[in-house]
Design an enzyme around this catalytic site. Structure first.
Site, mmCIF file in Angstrom:
data_model
loop_
_atom_site.group_PDB
_atom_site.id
_atom_site.type_symbol
_atom_site.label_atom_id
_atom_site.label_comp_id
_atom_site.label_asym_id
_atom_site.label_seq_id
_atom_site.Cartn_x
_atom_site.Cartn_y
_atom_site.Cartn_z
ATOM 1 N N GLY A 268 2.249 5.052 7.720
ATOM 2 C CA GLY A 268 1.214 5.382 8.710
ATOM 3 C C GLY A 268 1.815 5.518 10.102
ATOM 4 N N ASP B 239 7.056 0.079 3.531
ATOM 5 C CA ASP B 239 6.055 0.010 4.599
ATOM 6 C C ASP B 239 6.412 0.939 5.755
ATOM 7 O OD1 ASP B 239 3.736 -0.840 5.793
ATOM 8 O OD2 ASP B 239 4.528 -2.775 6.444
ATOM 9 N N HIS C 36 2.374 9.349 3.975
ATOM 10 C CA HIS C 36 2.461 8.953 2.557
ATOM 11 C C HIS C 36 3.207 10.010 1.740
ATOM 12 C CE1 HIS C 36 0.076 5.479 3.303
ATOM 13 N NE2 HIS C 36 -1.040 6.119 3.536
ATOM 14 N N LEU D 228 17.863 2.522 -16.025
ATOM 15 C CA LEU D 228 17.199 1.790 -14.932
ATOM 16 C C LEU D 228 15.740 1.595 -15.317
ATOM 17 C CD1 LEU D 228 16.845 0.895 -11.854
ATOM 18 C CD2 LEU D 228 16.412 3.302 -11.378
ATOM 19 N N GLU E 144 -4.968 -5.683 -1.790
ATOM 20 C CA GLU E 144 -5.603 -5.600 -0.465
ATOM 21 C C GLU E 144 -5.749 -4.151 0.015
ATOM 22 O OE1 GLU E 144 -3.136 -7.781 -1.241
ATOM 23 O OE2 GLU E 144 -4.408 -9.561 -1.247
ATOM 24 N N ARG F 65 12.192 -5.066 2.954
ATOM 25 C CA ARG F 65 10.952 -4.555 3.541
ATOM 26 C C ARG F 65 11.303 -3.654 4.718
ATOM 27 N NH1 ARG F 65 5.021 -7.070 4.247
ATOM 28 N NH2 ARG F 65 4.051 -5.224 5.156
ATOM 29 N N ARG G 91 -8.682 -0.239 2.282
ATOM 30 C CA ARG G 91 -8.440 0.846 3.257
ATOM 31 C C ARG G 91 -9.573 1.871 3.181
ATOM 32 N NH1 ARG G 91 -2.038 2.030 4.139
ATOM 33 N NH2 ARG G 91 -1.490 -0.156 4.441
HETATM 34 C C1 IPE Z 1 2.153 -3.935 1.778
HETATM 35 O O1 IPE Z 1 2.034 -3.124 2.907
HETATM 36 C C2 IPE Z 1 1.719 -3.178 0.559
HETATM 37 C C3 IPE Z 1 2.549 -2.024 0.202
HETATM 38 C C4 IPE Z 1 3.663 -1.663 0.758
HETATM 39 C C5 IPE Z 1 2.045 -1.265 -0.918
HETATM 40 P P1 IPE Z 1 0.761 -3.243 3.864
HETATM 41 O O2 IPE Z 1 1.018 -2.318 4.997
HETATM 42 O O3 IPE Z 1 -0.480 -3.041 3.104
HETATM 43 O O4 IPE Z 1 0.865 -4.760 4.315
HETATM 44 P P2 IPE Z 1 0.168 -5.536 5.525
HETATM 45 O O5 IPE Z 1 -1.293 -5.382 5.353
HETATM 46 O O6 IPE Z 1 0.634 -4.894 6.795
HETATM 47 O O7 IPE Z 1 0.666 -6.945 5.401
HETATM 48 C C1 IPE Z 2 2.954 1.712 3.269
HETATM 49 O O1 IPE Z 2 2.744 2.301 4.505
HETATM 50 C C2 IPE Z 2 2.218 2.422 2.165
HETATM 51 C C3 IPE Z 2 1.100 1.655 1.590
HETATM 52 C C4 IPE Z 2 0.741 0.456 1.939
HETATM 53 C C5 IPE Z 2 0.323 2.325 0.568
HETATM 54 P P1 IPE Z 2 1.489 1.956 5.399
HETATM 55 O O2 IPE Z 2 0.391 2.901 5.059
HETATM 56 O O3 IPE Z 2 1.150 0.520 5.305
HETATM 57 O O4 IPE Z 2 2.060 2.280 6.857
HETATM 58 P P2 IPE Z 2 1.768 1.509 8.209
HETATM 59 O O5 IPE Z 2 2.033 0.064 7.982
HETATM 60 O O6 IPE Z 2 0.335 1.767 8.536
HETATM 61 O O7 IPE Z 2 2.696 2.118 9.184
HETATM 62 MG MG MG Z 3 1.739 -1.116 6.352
#
Ligand code: IPE
Ligand code: IPE
Ligand code: MG
Length: 246
Positions: free
Chosen positions: A24, A21, A38, A132, A68, A189, A72
């Site tokens: 973004g 995570d 990404h 692995l 979920e 995480r 996006r």
């Molecule tokens: C969880 O991250 C899903 C992945 C890392 C693929 P999100 O960024 O989508 O989770 P929430 O919405 O903040 O809980």
């Molecule tokens: C995790 O990073 C990647 C996916 C969920 C695909 P995010 O895209 O959720 O990044 P933040 O949470 O917006 O920083």
């Molecule tokens: Mg996220």
């Protein structure tokens, strides 16, 4: 002593799962588009996979796209799918060289055909690798997985293939996407969020949880080794007393 040398190879987590995570926020901090976050995150994947192979972790499961995440903006979803295809094409050689087997968990039917084809190609080509098992959670949601499991078992009960009294942990395990994987030992995480976001709810029943503020694109092999060292300093009691364990 370097971090990698401090790791006790006899006490490695057999299965590490990671909620990758913060892509973004990493981009936003730099005034860049989320897409670049990404892309940068994809480079981290390569580092972490190589690190796991290096120290002989047997199973690595990466949360790459949740059920979920389909909600996006369309343009971000499309970019993630494109990125997945290009990463798979690019990394096939690395997987082969390091003897890594690729598998997936999730509802693959929802993926675009091009992604699905690329995935099945890499899965097929790496299926005999043994060092692995890298499992990508794609279009994955734990609740969806549990619903699918309950439906399949109910159908078997209805058709007298199994009786309700015989439903136990192993029956459930055998119907999950993760049927070929052991329970998660260590769940990491990144990005400071402390939640599970519908990831492997059943499979993390006794996992050690590790949360770090580091954003996924900044996460390094050293950060992974820190998480493993932290894990190795914990006492996993599984309900027993400390005296029983030692
Ligand atoms: C969880 O991250 C899903 C992945 C890392 C693929 P999100 O960024 O989508 O989770 P929430 O919405 O903040 O809980
Ligand atoms: C995790 O990073 C990647 C996916 C969920 C695909 P995010 O895209 O959720 O990044 P933040 O949470 O917006 O920083
Ligand atoms: Mg996220």
């Amino acid at each position: 002593m370097s971090l990698i040398d401090q790791i006790d190879s006899t006490k490695l987590p057999e299965h590490i799962a990671i909620i990758m995570d913060g892509n973004g926020r990493w981009a936003k901090k730099r005034g860049m588009l989320r897409n670049l976050g990404h892309k940068s995150g994809a480079k981290t994947v390569k580092q972490v996979v190589e690190a796991c192979a290096e120290i002989n972790v047997k199973y690595l499961t990466l949360y790459a796209f949740s059920t979920e995440n389909w909600n996006r903006p369309k343009i971000e979803v499309e970019l993630l799918m494109k990125l997945l295809i290009s990463s798979l094409k690019k990394e096939l050689e690395t997987l082969q060289k390091n003897n890594i087997k690729l598998t997936t968990i999730g509802n693959l039917e929802l993926l675009p055909k091009t992604v699905y084809n690329e995935l099945t190609d890499v899965i097929e080509k790496t299926k005999n690798n043994t060092r692995l098992t890298l499992s990508l959670a794609l279009s994955y949601g734990s609740r969806e997985e549990l619903i699918k499991t309950i439906k399949e078992i109910s159908l078997k009960v209805k058709n007298n293939l199994i009786s309700p009294e015989n439903i136990d942990k192993s029956v459930i395990n055998n119907h999950l996407y993760t049927r070929d994987l052991p329970d998660v030992d260590l769940l990491i995480r990144t990005s400071g969020e402390q939640r599970i976001s519908n990831f492997l709810l059943w499979q993390i029943a006794y996992a050690e949880l590790y949360f770090t503020e580091v954003l996924w694109p900044d996460f390094t092999k050293e950060n992974l080794f820190e998480a493993i060292l932290n894990y190795q300093n914990r006492e996993r009691r599984f309900g027993k007393t400390s005296e029983q364990i030692n």
